[in-house]
Design a protein around this motif. Structure first.
Motif, PDB file in Angstrom:
ATOM      1  N   GLY A  48       8.954  82.930  43.936  1.00  0.00           N
ATOM      2  CA  GLY A  48       9.668  83.033  45.198  1.00  0.00           C
ATOM      3  C   GLY A  48      10.430  84.319  45.371  1.00  0.00           C
ATOM      4  N   VAL A  49      10.362  85.235  44.390  1.00  0.00           N
ATOM      5  CA  VAL A  49      11.077  86.512  44.503  1.00  0.00           C
ATOM      6  C   VAL A  49      10.236  87.482  45.319  1.00  0.00           C
ATOM      7  CG1 VAL A  49      12.059  88.444  43.226  1.00  0.00           C
ATOM      8  CG2 VAL A  49      12.184  86.129  42.284  1.00  0.00           C
ATOM      9  N   PRO A  50      10.756  88.016  46.418  1.00  0.00           N
ATOM     10  CA  PRO A  50       9.971  88.953  47.227  1.00  0.00           C
ATOM     11  C   PRO A  50       9.726  90.256  46.488  1.00  0.00           C
ATOM     12  CG  PRO A  50      12.232  88.849  48.010  1.00  0.00           C
ATOM     13  CD  PRO A  50      12.086  87.763  46.990  1.00  0.00           C
ATOM     14  N   GLN A  51       8.559  90.842  46.709  1.00  0.00           N
ATOM     15  CA  GLN A  51       8.218  92.104  46.078  1.00  0.00           C
ATOM     16  C   GLN A  51       8.857  93.260  46.837  1.00  0.00           C
ATOM     17  OE1 GLN A  51       6.534  92.324  43.133  1.00  0.00           O
ATOM     18  NE2 GLN A  51       6.733  90.095  43.210  1.00  0.00           N
ATOM     19  N   ALA A  52       9.287  94.258  46.080  1.00  0.00           N
ATOM     20  CA  ALA A  52       9.957  95.402  46.687  1.00  0.00           C
ATOM     21  C   ALA A  52       8.945  96.324  47.350  1.00  0.00           C
ATOM     22  CB  ALA A  52      10.733  96.167  45.634  1.00  0.00           C
ATOM     23  N   ALA A  53       9.355  96.955  48.437  1.00  0.00           N
ATOM     24  CA  ALA A  53       8.516  97.953  49.082  1.00  0.00           C
ATOM     25  C   ALA A  53       8.452  99.196  48.204  1.00  0.00           C
ATOM     26  CB  ALA A  53       9.075  98.305  50.454  1.00  0.00           C
ATOM     27  N   ALA A  54       7.423  99.993  48.415  1.00  0.00           N
ATOM     28  CA  ALA A  54       7.235 101.170  47.574  1.00  0.00           C
ATOM     29  C   ALA A  54       8.388 102.154  47.714  1.00  0.00           C
ATOM     30  CB  ALA A  54       5.912 101.851  47.938  1.00  0.00           C
ATOM     31  N   ASP A  55       8.965 102.225  48.913  1.00  0.00           N
ATOM     32  CA  ASP A  55      10.055 103.173  49.158  1.00  0.00           C
ATOM     33  C   ASP A  55      11.419 102.478  49.186  1.00  0.00           C
ATOM     34  OD1 ASP A  55       9.555 101.733  51.420  1.00  0.00           O
ATOM     35  OD2 ASP A  55       9.737 103.422  52.812  1.00  0.00           O
ATOM     36  N   ALA A  56      11.525 101.314  48.556  1.00  0.00           N
ATOM     37  CA  ALA A  56      12.781 100.569  48.575  1.00  0.00           C
ATOM     38  C   ALA A  56      13.871 101.331  47.833  1.00  0.00           C
ATOM     39  CB  ALA A  56      12.589  99.191  47.946  1.00  0.00           C
ATOM     40  N   LYS A  57      15.062 101.298  48.393  1.00  0.00           N
ATOM     41  CA  LYS A  57      16.198 101.979  47.764  1.00  0.00           C
ATOM     42  C   LYS A  57      16.680 101.160  46.572  1.00  0.00           C
ATOM     43  CE  LYS A  57      19.471 103.786  50.300  1.00  0.00           C
ATOM     44  NZ  LYS A  57      20.690 103.947  51.147  1.00  0.00           N
ATOM     45  N   PRO A  58      16.906 101.795  45.415  1.00  0.00           N
ATOM     46  CA  PRO A  58      17.437 101.058  44.260  1.00  0.00           C
ATOM     47  C   PRO A  58      18.789 100.439  44.583  1.00  0.00           C
ATOM     48  CG  PRO A  58      16.637 103.226  43.607  1.00  0.00           C
ATOM     49  CD  PRO A  58      16.631 103.200  45.099  1.00  0.00           C
ATOM     50  N   VAL A  59      19.054  99.297  43.981  1.00  0.00           N
ATOM     51  CA  VAL A  59      20.321  98.608  44.239  1.00  0.00           C
ATOM     52  C   VAL A  59      21.502  99.468  43.834  1.00  0.00           C
ATOM     53  CG1 VAL A  59      21.661  96.539  43.706  1.00  0.00           C
ATOM     54  CG2 VAL A  59      19.194  96.389  43.951  1.00  0.00           C
ATOM     55  N   SER A  60      21.329 100.291  42.793  1.00  0.00           N
ATOM     56  CA  SER A  60      22.429 101.133  42.332  1.00  0.00           C
ATOM     57  C   SER A  60      22.840 102.167  43.379  1.00  0.00           C
ATOM     58  CB  SER A  60      22.033 101.859  41.045  1.00  0.00           C
ATOM     59  OG  SER A  60      20.874 102.644  41.245  1.00  0.00           O
ATOM     60  N   GLU A  61      22.004 102.362  44.419  1.00  0.00           N
ATOM     61  CA  GLU A  61      22.337 103.306  45.483  1.00  0.00           C
ATOM     62  C   GLU A  61      22.808 102.613  46.753  1.00  0.00           C
ATOM     63  OE1 GLU A  61      19.067 105.922  46.118  1.00  0.00           O
ATOM     64  OE2 GLU A  61      18.856 106.465  43.999  1.00  0.00           O
ATOM     65  N   ILE A  62      22.830 101.276  46.749  1.00  0.00           N
ATOM     66  CA  ILE A  62      23.304 100.533  47.918  1.00  0.00           C
ATOM     67  C   ILE A  62      24.800 100.310  47.765  1.00  0.00           C
ATOM     68  CG2 ILE A  62      23.084  98.424  49.272  1.00  0.00           C
ATOM     69  CD1 ILE A  62      20.268  98.103  48.195  1.00  0.00           C
ATOM     70  N   GLN A  63      25.598 100.904  48.609  1.00  0.00           N
ATOM     71  CA  GLN A  63      27.043 100.758  48.515  1.00  0.00           C
ATOM     72  C   GLN A  63      27.475  99.387  49.020  1.00  0.00           C
ATOM     73  OE1 GLN A  63      28.647 104.100  50.651  1.00  0.00           O
ATOM     74  NE2 GLN A  63      28.229 105.530  48.992  1.00  0.00           N
ATOM     75  N   TRP A  64      28.561  98.889  48.423  1.00  0.00           N
ATOM     76  CA  TRP A  64      28.964  97.523  48.731  1.00  0.00           C
ATOM     77  C   TRP A  64      29.337  97.361  50.202  1.00  0.00           C
ATOM     78  CZ3 TRP A  64      33.718  96.678  50.743  1.00  0.00           C
ATOM     79  CH2 TRP A  64      34.721  97.624  50.496  1.00  0.00           C
ATOM     80  N   ARG A  65      29.851  98.399  50.828  1.00  0.00           N
ATOM     81  CA  ARG A  65      30.203  98.296  52.253  1.00  0.00           C
ATOM     82  C   ARG A  65      28.958  98.113  53.122  1.00  0.00           C
ATOM     83  NH1 ARG A  65      34.018 102.284  50.553  1.00  0.00           N
ATOM     84  NH2 ARG A  65      36.170 101.515  50.715  1.00  0.00           N
ATOM     85  N   ASP A  66      27.814  98.589  52.614  1.00  0.00           N
ATOM     86  CA  ASP A  66      26.557  98.388  53.340  1.00  0.00           C
ATOM     87  C   ASP A  66      25.903  97.058  52.983  1.00  0.00           C
ATOM     88  OD1 ASP A  66      26.858 100.936  54.446  1.00  0.00           O
ATOM     89  OD2 ASP A  66      25.817 101.882  52.770  1.00  0.00           O
ATOM     90  N   TYR A  67      26.292  96.513  51.844  1.00  0.00           N
ATOM     91  CA  TYR A  67      25.636  95.297  51.367  1.00  0.00           C
ATOM     92  C   TYR A  67      26.240  94.033  51.953  1.00  0.00           C
ATOM     93  CZ  TYR A  67      23.599  92.002  48.065  1.00  0.00           C
ATOM     94  OH  TYR A  67      22.923  90.963  47.512  1.00  0.00           O
ATOM     95  N   PHE A  68      27.563  93.973  52.022  1.00  0.00           N
ATOM     96  CA  PHE A  68      28.233  92.791  52.551  1.00  0.00           C
ATOM     97  C   PHE A  68      28.449  92.973  54.047  1.00  0.00           C
ATOM     98  CE2 PHE A  68      29.430  93.014  48.092  1.00  0.00           C
ATOM     99  CZ  PHE A  68      29.073  91.745  47.677  1.00  0.00           C
ATOM    100  N   ALA A  69      27.809  92.097  54.816  1.00  0.00           N
ATOM    101  CA  ALA A  69      27.790  92.268  56.259  1.00  0.00           C
ATOM    102  C   ALA A  69      29.027  91.710  56.957  1.00  0.00           C
ATOM    103  CB  ALA A  69      26.531  91.602  56.849  1.00  0.00           C
TER     104      ALA A  69
END
Length: 478
Positions: A42-63
């Motif tokens: 059930g885990v979705p596969q990442a897109a080829a150009d997906a941004k690594p989680v380490s580059e996703i800032q928390w302000r962008d992650y929590f809506a």
């Protein structure tokens, strides 16, 4: 001789050797891909150009805007994070001390030496006082770093300093996830409290009906007592979840480091608050190197590697220079006048011959510390891999769990409505209605818990994949 020593010192400072082993990052003792199997379907596969989680800032992650504001308050006021920041300052100061040994230390001094010679020792038969005044610059015991001892000490201090920065990053990511989970737990317990209140109201109505029918002689007292047990159970849950909501708020206040404004406390449901950005899955395992705790372990390994160079340098001669230059006079007024110049140059070579095995023991200790750091680095990689694999396995089954729990609630609700209607029409006893009501209540509680698990899993994945570090706001003054 003087020119030779100066030349040797210049060569040593510009191109000294190092006895530390060449650093090589250990191979990762984990597979190069995440686990596969039924739990991960059930885990979705990442897109080829997906941004690594380490580059996703928390302000962008929590809506959710309120949740972001609560996190900002925690980053500005949490005491554990503040200690981490102060530890960085402390480590930076220690590194400055270690690196200062690479440069000579100069100091200015003015001194007086006075001595009295008694008459019995003087050639004239009279006692007299002899005074001498000196002043100038002094360079004391500057060690020429021929074998990299001082530079390796400085390198070890630098890696320790950088390790504290990684520890601060890890502390921040942990704090963000803890605040988010505390916020979501508060929402879930608020929903459980509301469910208990609705159940109590519904069961109180059924109890009143049972009591009226008993008073009219339509039913036996068993129905009344069965109905009363449901009422008292719901009342007990009301008290439990009322206290639990207060405990959740207290936990959130501790994480934030101060009172949370009432307008920022959650009031909706889990679905409305946790509209979080999707996390790319199926990433290669070398992504774990971006986790700050793994980087901290590698910094410790680099420091241990440099300490081997320090221990090896102790087997070789050390050369230190002490020099001074200035003026000397028998009168204070004669200092720094023509003809009063004085200087001294004292080179010293220390060659270890016999130390009872101390240097060998120190080298063995340094090598053992390096091997310990290697094992700790590898263990941090393994722990990180296990945490991500666990989170992915949980995520891969959560959608099915939520769907089945939702279907269970719907089925239990239909069963309860039918049995409740049969009881109200006098076609059945209250026992079947009571059993179905308890099944519905348990299913509804289970649905809240499953939804909480799903939203918390999204937060956990963000943390274990090294969620993007982002500078916190400056703490408020005063």
């Amino acid at each position: 001789m003087q020119k030779s020593l100066i030349t040797m010192a210049a060569v040593a400072m510009l191109a000294g050797c190092s006895l530390a082993p060449v650093y090589e990052r250990p191979d990762q003792p984990v597979p190069q891909a995440w686990p596969a199997g039924d739990a991960y379907k059930g885990v979705p596969q990442a897109a080829a150009d997906a941004k690594p989680v380490s580059e996703i800032q928390w302000r962008d992650y929590f809506a959710d805007a309120n949740l972001r504001k609560v996190i900002e308050l925690a980053l500005a006021n949490n005491r554990d994070l503040r200690v981490s920041v102060l530890n960085i300052e402390k480590a930076k100061a220690q590194y400055n001390i270690d690196s200062a040994a690479l440069l000579p230390k100069l100091s200015a001094s003015v001194s007086q030496t006075a001595s009295r010679t008694p008459s019995t020792l003087s050639g004239t038969g009279e006692s007299f006082i002899n005074r001498q005044y000196t002043g100038g610059l002094v360079m004391s015991a500057y060690e020429l770093d021929f074998f990299g001892k001082v530079r390796n000490l400085s390198e070890a201090g630098l890696q320790s300093y950088l390790g504290t920065e990684e520890a601060r990053r890890a502390q921040q990511i942990t704090l963000v996830s803890e605040v988010a989970n505390a916020y979501l737990t508060l929402i879930a317990d608020q929903q459980r409290l509301k469910l208990a209140a609705d159940t109590l109201q519904s069961q109180q109505t059924s109890y009143d009906l049972s009591k009226k029918r008993f008073d009219s002689g339509v039913t036996s007292g068993v129905d009344v007592y069965d109905s009363q047990t449901s009422v008292e159970s719901a009342r007990n849950d009301m008290a439990v979840y009322t206290a639990q909501v207060a405990l959740d708020q207290n936990a959130l206040v501790l994480l934030v480091g101060g009172d949370v404004p009432a307008e920022l406390l959650p009031s909706g449901d889990l679905n409305a608050v946790t509209q979080l950005a999707a996390i790319p899955a199926g990433l290669p395992s070398d992504l774990l190197r971006s986790r700050p705790d793994v980087q901290q372990a590698e910094r410790a390994l680099r420091a241990a590697n440099a300490n081997i160079g320090v221990a090896r340098a102790a087997f070789f001669p050390s050369i230190s220079l002490t020099a001074s230059g200035g003026s000397a006079s028998t009168n204070l007024s004669g200092l720094f006048k023509a003809g009063s110049a004085t200087w001294s140059f004292i080179p010293q070579i220390n060659l270890p011959i016999f130390d009872g095995g101390v240097n060998r023991a120190n080298l063995n200790i340094a090598k053992a510390d390096r091997d310990i750091s290697v094992a700790q680095y590898e263990k941090s990689i393994q722990v990180a891999f296990r945490e991500v694999a666990d989170a992915l396995a949980t995520r891969g089954t959560l959608d099915e769990r939520v769907a089945s729990q939702q279907a269970l609630v719907e089925a239990a609700e239909k069963s309860y409505r039918i049995n409740e209607a049969r009881y109200r029409k006098g076609a059945d006893s209250y026992l079947n209605a009571l059993i179905s009501q308890r099944a519905l209540y348990a299913a509804q509680q289970g649905l809240i818990s499953t939804r909480l698990s799903k939203t918390s899993n999204a937060v956990t994945l963000y943390k274990v994949l090294g969620g993007g570090w982002q500078p916190e706001l400056a703490p408020p003054r005063g």
